[in-house]
Design an enzyme around this catalytic site. Structure first.
Site, short mmCIF file in Angstrom:
data_model
loop_
_atom_site.label_atom_id
_atom_site.label_comp_id
_atom_site.label_asym_id
_atom_site.label_seq_id
_atom_site.Cartn_x
_atom_site.Cartn_y
_atom_site.Cartn_z
N LYS A 1 0.82 -1.22 0.00
CA LYS A 1 0.00 0.00 0.00
C LYS A 1 0.86 1.27 0.00
O LYS A 1 0.66 2.16 -0.82
CB LYS A 1 -0.93 -0.01 1.21
CG LYS A 1 -2.03 -1.07 1.11
CD LYS A 1 -2.90 -1.12 2.33
CE LYS A 1 -2.26 -1.80 3.52
NZ LYS A 1 -1.94 -3.23 3.38
N ILE A 2 1.80 1.33 0.94
CA ILE A 2 2.60 2.56 1.07
C ILE A 2 3.58 2.68 -0.10
O ILE A 2 3.71 3.75 -0.71
CB ILE A 2 3.35 2.58 2.43
CG1 ILE A 2 2.35 2.59 3.58
CG2 ILE A 2 4.29 3.77 2.51
CD1 ILE A 2 2.95 2.38 4.96
N ASP B 1 10.12 -6.81 -4.51
CA ASP B 1 9.11 -7.26 -3.55
C ASP B 1 9.16 -8.78 -3.55
O ASP B 1 9.40 -9.41 -4.59
CB ASP B 1 7.71 -6.78 -3.96
CG ASP B 1 6.71 -6.90 -2.82
OD1 ASP B 1 6.24 -5.87 -2.31
OD2 ASP B 1 6.39 -8.05 -2.43
N CYS C 1 8.69 -2.28 3.21
CA CYS C 1 8.32 -3.68 3.45
C CYS C 1 8.32 -3.93 4.96
O CYS C 1 8.93 -3.17 5.71
CB CYS C 1 9.31 -4.61 2.77
SG CYS C 1 10.99 -4.36 3.35
N THR D 1 11.24 4.53 6.17
CA THR D 1 10.07 4.86 7.00
C THR D 1 9.39 3.56 7.41
O THR D 1 8.24 3.57 7.84
CB THR D 1 9.05 5.72 6.21
OG1 THR D 1 8.71 5.02 5.00
CG2 THR D 1 9.59 7.09 5.89
N ARG E 1 10.86 -0.04 9.11
CA ARG E 1 11.26 -0.49 10.44
C ARG E 1 12.78 -0.40 10.54
O ARG E 1 13.51 -0.74 9.60
CB ARG E 1 10.83 -1.94 10.71
CG ARG E 1 9.35 -2.12 11.03
CD ARG E 1 8.93 -1.46 12.35
NE ARG E 1 7.51 -1.61 12.64
CZ ARG E 1 6.56 -0.74 12.30
NH1 ARG E 1 6.89 0.38 11.67
NH2 ARG E 1 5.31 -0.95 12.63
N ASP F 1 12.97 7.60 9.48
CA ASP F 1 11.85 7.83 10.40
C ASP F 1 11.84 6.74 11.47
O ASP F 1 11.05 6.78 12.41
CB ASP F 1 10.51 7.82 9.64
CG ASP F 1 9.35 8.21 10.55
OD1 ASP F 1 9.45 9.27 11.19
OD2 ASP F 1 8.37 7.45 10.64
N HIS G 1 9.75 8.34 14.23
CA HIS G 1 8.62 7.47 13.90
C HIS G 1 7.32 8.30 13.84
O HIS G 1 6.32 7.96 14.48
CB HIS G 1 8.50 6.32 14.90
CG HIS G 1 7.89 5.09 14.29
ND1 HIS G 1 8.40 3.83 14.48
CD2 HIS G 1 6.82 4.93 13.47
CE1 HIS G 1 7.66 2.96 13.82
NE2 HIS G 1 6.71 3.61 13.19
P1 NAI Z 1 1.75 -3.82 2.92
O1 NAI Z 1 1.54 -5.11 3.61
O2 NAI Z 1 0.65 -3.20 2.15
O3 NAI Z 1 3.01 -3.95 1.93
C1 NAI Z 1 4.21 -4.56 2.31
C2 NAI Z 1 4.86 -5.09 1.04
O4 NAI Z 1 6.13 -5.64 1.40
C3 NAI Z 1 4.07 -6.23 0.37
O5 NAI Z 1 3.94 -5.98 -1.02
C4 NAI Z 1 4.91 -7.48 0.64
O6 NAI Z 1 4.82 -8.43 -0.40
C5 NAI Z 1 6.30 -6.88 0.71
N1 NAI Z 1 7.25 -7.71 1.42
C6 NAI Z 1 7.04 -8.59 2.42
N2 NAI Z 1 8.22 -9.14 2.81
C7 NAI Z 1 9.16 -8.60 2.01
C8 NAI Z 1 10.56 -8.76 1.93
N3 NAI Z 1 11.22 -9.60 2.73
N4 NAI Z 1 11.23 -8.05 1.00
C9 NAI Z 1 10.58 -7.19 0.18
N5 NAI Z 1 9.25 -6.98 0.22
C10 NAI Z 1 8.56 -7.68 1.13
O7 NAI Z 1 2.30 -2.82 4.04
P2 NAI Z 1 2.27 -1.23 4.04
O8 NAI Z 1 1.01 -0.75 4.64
O9 NAI Z 1 2.67 -0.74 2.71
O10 NAI Z 1 3.41 -0.92 5.13
C11 NAI Z 1 4.76 -1.20 4.87
C12 NAI Z 1 5.55 -1.04 6.16
O11 NAI Z 1 5.57 0.34 6.53
C13 NAI Z 1 4.93 -1.75 7.38
O12 NAI Z 1 5.32 -3.10 7.43
C14 NAI Z 1 5.51 -0.97 8.54
O13 NAI Z 1 6.72 -1.58 8.94
C15 NAI Z 1 5.82 0.40 7.93
N6 NAI Z 1 5.00 1.47 8.51
C16 NAI Z 1 5.62 2.55 9.07
C17 NAI Z 1 4.90 3.58 9.62
C18 NAI Z 1 5.57 4.78 10.19
O14 NAI Z 1 4.91 5.59 10.87
N7 NAI Z 1 6.86 4.99 9.98
C19 NAI Z 1 3.43 3.52 9.65
C20 NAI Z 1 2.87 2.37 8.97
C21 NAI Z 1 3.63 1.38 8.44
#
Ligand code: NAI
Length: 329
Positions: free
Chosen positions: A154-155, A174, A202, A229, A231, A255, A292
């Site tokens: 998504k992000i 990905d 991711c 941004t 982890r 972040d 963060h």
């Molecule tokens: P999402 O689940 O929509 O997308 C994550 C993507 O990463 C997926 O396409 C998945 O296939 C891929 N993925 C999984 N394992 C992987 C790997 N080993 N190598 C490469 N790609 C891989 O998650 P979304 O919502 O896009 O969030 C992504 C990350 O952003 C979250 O996991 C979280 O850690 C971080 N985040 C940070 C925030 C902040 O305030 N800094 C707030 C929200 C999320």
């Protein structure tokens, strides 16, 4: 009433959750402290815990939560690397907020990038002191550059769209590649080699812990800009620092930080920070750290509160909850 112990509560959390408190069968008590083994006994008499990114929910905490009768761990964030979901399986339910505002995070990633490469952080400080010199403020354009995106969920996809708007070429890695117009999927080594800018979107897992390491940095372009941004654990901070000191890495926009749990969300301005890597990173002119805060928008806070309350209601009503984290699924 479902009694919820709400950990690591900040003023903005209380503001967004307070309107649900005491209504629709949910009673929330806010605790400033994080949920850890030392604080788990505070959950006595509650039915559920609500936690955030830096609460520590390993096997021992899960055992104690079960002993104390807690039936649900409601994460008010997307990532769940701080909860041992495998250990929790069949002991206690875990729910999360999978998407509260992907725009908030993607826009913050771009804000950090633009601040860094156009030296806005420097000019802001200078002009406040009536120093209007441009010396040392030369930036570079995103247009025409190659942006490597790790994680196209998504992000990542929103960040890609934003970068496309700037006229960048997008390559991506990905684990589960999708079909996204204008995006070339490559393997990780190719992404390291070809990207002028690399942005991580991711989740943190065991397999991608420290994916930015001494070894991967060697493969990157000189002057690469790294944005994280996602982890902190995705990046070996010491290797990042060395890469910056060697001038291999051009800039870092962070972040998140792997040891952030000890510092982020708290005011250390009157203290000596006992983390030499963090202190050294902050001292570099080409490093920007936000604590963060990428998620922190009015829209996201509203979505977090709505979804968390909905998750709790569904679980205690015995309904299926689509936001349940299940490591077997
Ligand atoms: P999402 O689940 O929509 O997308 C994550 C993507 O990463 C997926 O396409 C998945 O296939 C891929 N993925 C999984 N394992 C992987 C790997 N080993 N190598 C490469 N790609 C891989 O998650 P979304 O919502 O896009 O969030 C992504 C990350 O952003 C979250 O996991 C979280 O850690 C971080 N985040 C940070 C925030 C902040 O305030 N800094 C707030 C929200 C999320």
């Amino acid at each position: 009433m479902v009694k919820v112990a709400f950990f690591d509560a900040k003023d903005y959390d209380e503001k967004s959750f307070e309107k649900y408190n005491g209504k629709n069968g949910i009673k929330i008590k806010f605790f400033e402290t994080k949920l850890t083994l030392d604080t788990v006994s505070l959950t006595k008499g509650f039915d559920a815990v609500c936690i955030f990114v830096n609460d520590e929910v390993g096997p021992e905490v899960i055992d104690r939560l079960c002993e104390l009768g807690i039936k649900l761990i409601a994460l008010r964030c997307a990532g769940y690397n701080n909860v041992d979901v495998k250990y929790a399986y069949k002991k206690i339910r875990v729910v999360r907020v999978p998407a509260y505002s992907p725009y908030a995070v993607a826009e913050h990633a771009m804000a950090l990038l633009l601040t860094s490469i156009r030296r806005i952080h420097k000019s802001y400080i200078r002009t406040r002191d009536f120093n209007f010199s441009l010396s040392g403020l030369t930036g570079f354009e995103i247009h025409g550059k190659t942006v490597g995106v790790v994680g196209t969920g998504k992000i990542g996809r929103i960040f890609i769209d934003i970068c496309k708007g700037f006229g960048a070429k997008i390559i991506a890695y990905d684990k589960y590649p999708a079909d996204i117009e204008g995006v070339e999927y490559v393997d990780l080594d190719t992404l390291w080699e070809r990207s002028d800018i690399i942005s991580f979107h991711c989740p943190l897992t065991e397999e991608n812990h420290h994916m930015v390491s001494e070894e991967s940095i060697k493969k990157m372009k000189k002057g690469v800009v790294i944005i994280n941004t996602s982890r902190g654990g995705l990046i070996d901070s010491e290797a990042l620092l060395n890469g910056l000191k060697d001038r291999k890495i051009g800039a870092a926009c962070l972040d998140v930080y792997e040891e952030e749990a000890s510092f982020f969300f708290k005011d250390f301005s009157g203290h000596i920070v006992n983390d030499d890597i963090l202190a050294r990173l902050i001292s570099l002119p080409n490093v920007i750290i936000s604590s963060h805060q990428a998620f922190l928008t009015d829209e996201a806070l509203e979505n977090i509160a709505n979804t968390t309350i909905d998750n709790i209601n569904k679980c205690f009503a015995g309904e299926k909850c689509d936001n349940e984290v299940c490591y077997t699924c």
